[in-house]
Design a protein around this motif. Sequence first.
Motif, PDB file in Angstrom:
ATOM      1  N   ALA A 128       0.850  -1.197   0.000  1.00  0.00           N
ATOM      2  CA  ALA A 128       0.000   0.000   0.000  1.00  0.00           C
ATOM      3  C   ALA A 128       0.880   1.238   0.000  1.00  0.00           C
ATOM      4  O   ALA A 128       2.068   1.178   0.346  1.00  0.00           O
ATOM      5  N   GLN A 144     -12.613   8.859   5.367  1.00  0.00           N
ATOM      6  CA  GLN A 144     -12.008   8.513   4.093  1.00  0.00           C
ATOM      7  C   GLN A 144     -11.498   7.075   4.125  1.00  0.00           C
ATOM      8  O   GLN A 144     -11.565   6.353   3.133  1.00  0.00           O
ATOM      9  N   PHE A 145     -10.972   6.673   5.297  1.00  0.00           N
ATOM     10  CA  PHE A 145     -10.495   5.314   5.492  1.00  0.00           C
ATOM     11  C   PHE A 145     -11.498   4.551   6.352  1.00  0.00           C
ATOM     12  O   PHE A 145     -11.891   5.026   7.420  1.00  0.00           O
ATOM     13  N   LYS A 181      -6.693  -6.790   0.362  1.00  0.00           N
ATOM     14  CA  LYS A 181      -6.715  -5.474   0.994  1.00  0.00           C
ATOM     15  C   LYS A 181      -5.737  -5.422   2.164  1.00  0.00           C
ATOM     16  O   LYS A 181      -5.465  -6.434   2.810  1.00  0.00           O
ATOM     17  N   PRO A 204      -5.816   2.411   1.140  1.00  0.00           N
ATOM     18  CA  PRO A 204      -6.011   2.326  -0.316  1.00  0.00           C
ATOM     19  C   PRO A 204      -4.977   1.406  -0.930  1.00  0.00           C
ATOM     20  O   PRO A 204      -3.851   1.273  -0.432  1.00  0.00           O
ATOM     21  N   LYS A 205      -5.318   0.788  -2.035  1.00  0.00           N
ATOM     22  CA  LYS A 205      -4.389  -0.094  -2.728  1.00  0.00           C
ATOM     23  C   LYS A 205      -3.256   0.727  -3.329  1.00  0.00           C
ATOM     24  O   LYS A 205      -3.418   1.879  -3.688  1.00  0.00           O
TER      25      LYS A 205
END
Length: 206
Positions: A128, A144-145, A181, A204-205
Amino acid sequence: MFKKTLLALSLCLAVSATAFAAVTEKKESGDKYQVSYPVFTLKKAKAAQRINDDILAMVTKTKELAQSSHPTYVAVGTNYEIISENDKYICIIFTTWDNMGGAHGMYHDHGIVYDAKSGKRLPYTKFAKAIKGEALYDGIANRQFKVYVSDLATPSDAPFLKYIKKDAFNVSKDYIIKNGKVYLMYPPYELDCYAAGTTYVELPKK
């Protein structure tokens, strides 16, 4: 036709045998300790030895707590869960726990990803994008996360985040990879209550 089916099955079994590590569970118990931990066998013997030595060091450190007099422990131990493994990496949760005689004991889930070829621990940045503590703090605060409780399905609002100063918030070194993930892991009482267990922050990836 039957012979072809057997041949296909044999090939599948051969691939499975070479793609995954062999794991043996070890259990030990003694005065005030009870430990369970994995011992890996890999194609690369040196890699397996490095992984096994790393895990054994955590087990030994936990067992030593049982002999502590300041503070005194009623019981200590370890257990583990293999989250995912392939020919590139092995991902486990290694749990250390202790009980000092209070209302309940305490535990810490260590999310560790090992390189299957070298046996070294891999940082989350292998999978990540790197992120700083303040940016992670903001990402959790503004949703957001995504954050989950210990079942990795139930959302958490990370209610304890407001008690942490943004510039003091750290990016956890504990993480796992599950279903492609990356999740950073935080112990009980850091982002949520004890009942929520370990909390997971999805990154996020890369």
